[in-house]
Design a protein around this motif. Structure first.
Motif: not given
Lengths: 308, 308
Positions: B127-133
């Protein structure tokens, strides 16, 4: 005497792509092969057949490229082979709308005396009996015999295809055809099975994914040049074959090392062919353009190896 | 301190191919990436999450390859992400039979302090939100940030994907994903559009047809090694990415010239991965085998150019 003899169709094509469509224009395997090979300054001649409807100006186009057309029989009361096709949006697949064999249906190839000792022989995609009839008219075996064929002949003329394949040095087919011919999915295994049918060299064309050259346990890969736009894929495979045999005929070196350069030359020429409709780009191509693009192939593929 | 930080799934896979099937075995993007990168002798650490059902021996397998697993959170009362898939006869396509996100559904990545200054960062497909985190927990920008993603995130989390893509240096996606991301069919045009989203380097993976590396107006092609047999393609793309980032982290040279060697290294490692089920081949691979195959890549692609 012609150094390179090319047997194949000379035809009318009508092409539709997402970018436009043409009426009947010059086409055919021997046309594309000869135009491509002509870039290497090799004397070549075509053996083929056309009808009385075939424009004299098309002969002149070919002759202007040093391609001898005396071996193209003209059946005055017949019509030229006609193919009409429409490409899908991705240009990777197409529907054949019309295939009028016309004079090709009864084609009995006659190799003119002055062509009967070629050093290099390119058997373009045609009925294997026609390809065989040409081989049988050449008393001294050429240095290199290259054959192109397709799934249609595997489906319909298997035994005749096997006879002619047994007589050649190099076969050029696409990946699906290699799988059909060999019954093997792996292209490595496919090549090994095809060796046993006759050819010592197997060239597998994968269109936009490049081409593989197999010989014994060796394999070489020539990529297709990534292009911003592909306009019309018609003739790309024949242009590839013409670039290969043209390079081989020019250099007269049939080593595997030189065949590597041959498939790169083929990929190079094919990358131009697809940039315009039909033969247009091939007719106006210059030596400098080819050399520049050869450098692009080098940049595309060459790397420093670190063996530690 | 870890030089290479890898974020991605650590999972159970159950795989069925025409050649056999497995029960739940070790899988996941971070697993394949780290095993591949470990071949370059680089210190690496994984940030991921597993459930209480994840065998301790799998951690030991990774640790034995110098892969730090302290950043893999264990949710004792949760279950590990599970994927089950079945490949079709040509191995080019597959059906996903089960995707149980389990502990991955609520994954909130915590980058351990000792991992928070990596020089190289690999954001595996998640999930890109995980990558961003993860990016947000790294105060000093790494030398090189590589991101892998897939069509699922383009379909479902477009805005979050765009945010993280804006922060990275290299994106690795397959050809269909590049077309979807850019809206361009031509991969050359697709790369140009993707540059504008952030990455200066675009790596397009084409499976058995190799991989393209784009940077500005330059393009480099790494072929896939033609293999007699492909046994199980699972993890090949992650192994490719791991070989790429592993090579980059080892050499610490982020030039385009060195990235060429990086994609060759990635293709090389991926060619081993597919020879056995799951991670088996990657676990037993030796330096000598890799070096020998690097020579095969050279023979496969290198040719003498004649510029006249």
């Amino acid at each position: 005497m012609s150094k390179l003899l090319i047997v194949g169709t000379v035809a009318f094509d009508a092409i539709e792509t997402p970018f436009g469509k043409t009426d009947k224009i010059l086409g055919g395997a021997a046309t594309y092969i000869s135009l491509s090979a002509s870039q290497f300054g090799v004397e070549s001649g075509i053996v083929s057949v056309v009808g009385g409807d075939f424009p004299k100006e098309y002969f002149k186009k070919l002759n202007a490229k040093n391609i001898n057309t005396d071996g193209i029989e003209v059946v005055e009361d017949g019509k030229t082979f006609f193919w009409k096709g429409k490409y899908h949006n991705d240009l990777n697949s197409r529907d054949t709308l019309i295939t009028d064999l016309n004079v090709l249906a009864d084609f009995n190839p006659i190799v003119p005396k002055k062509f009967s000792q070629p050093e290099f022989l390119m058997l373009g995609n045609l009925h294997p009996a026609v390809q065989m009839a040409v081989i049988n008219q050449i008393p001294v075996r050429p240095k290199l015999v290259v054959l192109d064929t397709m799934n249609f002949w595997m489906d319909n003329t298997w035994n005749q295809l096997m006879e002619v394949i047994a007589k050649i040095d190099v076969i050029t087919i696409n990946d699906e055809e290699a799988r059909q011919l060999s019954g093997e999915y792996s292209l490595v295994k496919a090549a090994q099975k095809i060796y046993k049918m006759g050819p010592k060299y197997v060239v597998i064309k994968k269109g936009e994914h490049g081409a593989l050259l197999f010989h014994e346990d060796n394999v070489f890969f020539a990529p297709a040049l990534p292009l911003e736009e592909v306009f019309d894929p018609t003739g790309a495979g024949d242009t590839f074959a013409g670039g290969f045999i043209g390079h081989m005929a020019k250099t007269e070196d049939i080593s595997f090392e030189n065949m590597k350069r041959g498939v790169i030359a083929g990929s190079n020429l094919a990358s131009f062919c697809v940039e315009k409709f039909g033969t247009e780009r091939m007719e106006n191509l210059t030596h400098n353009e080819i050399q520049e693009r050869l450098l692009q192939f080098k940049l595309l593929t060459q790397f420093d190896i670190e063996l530690g």
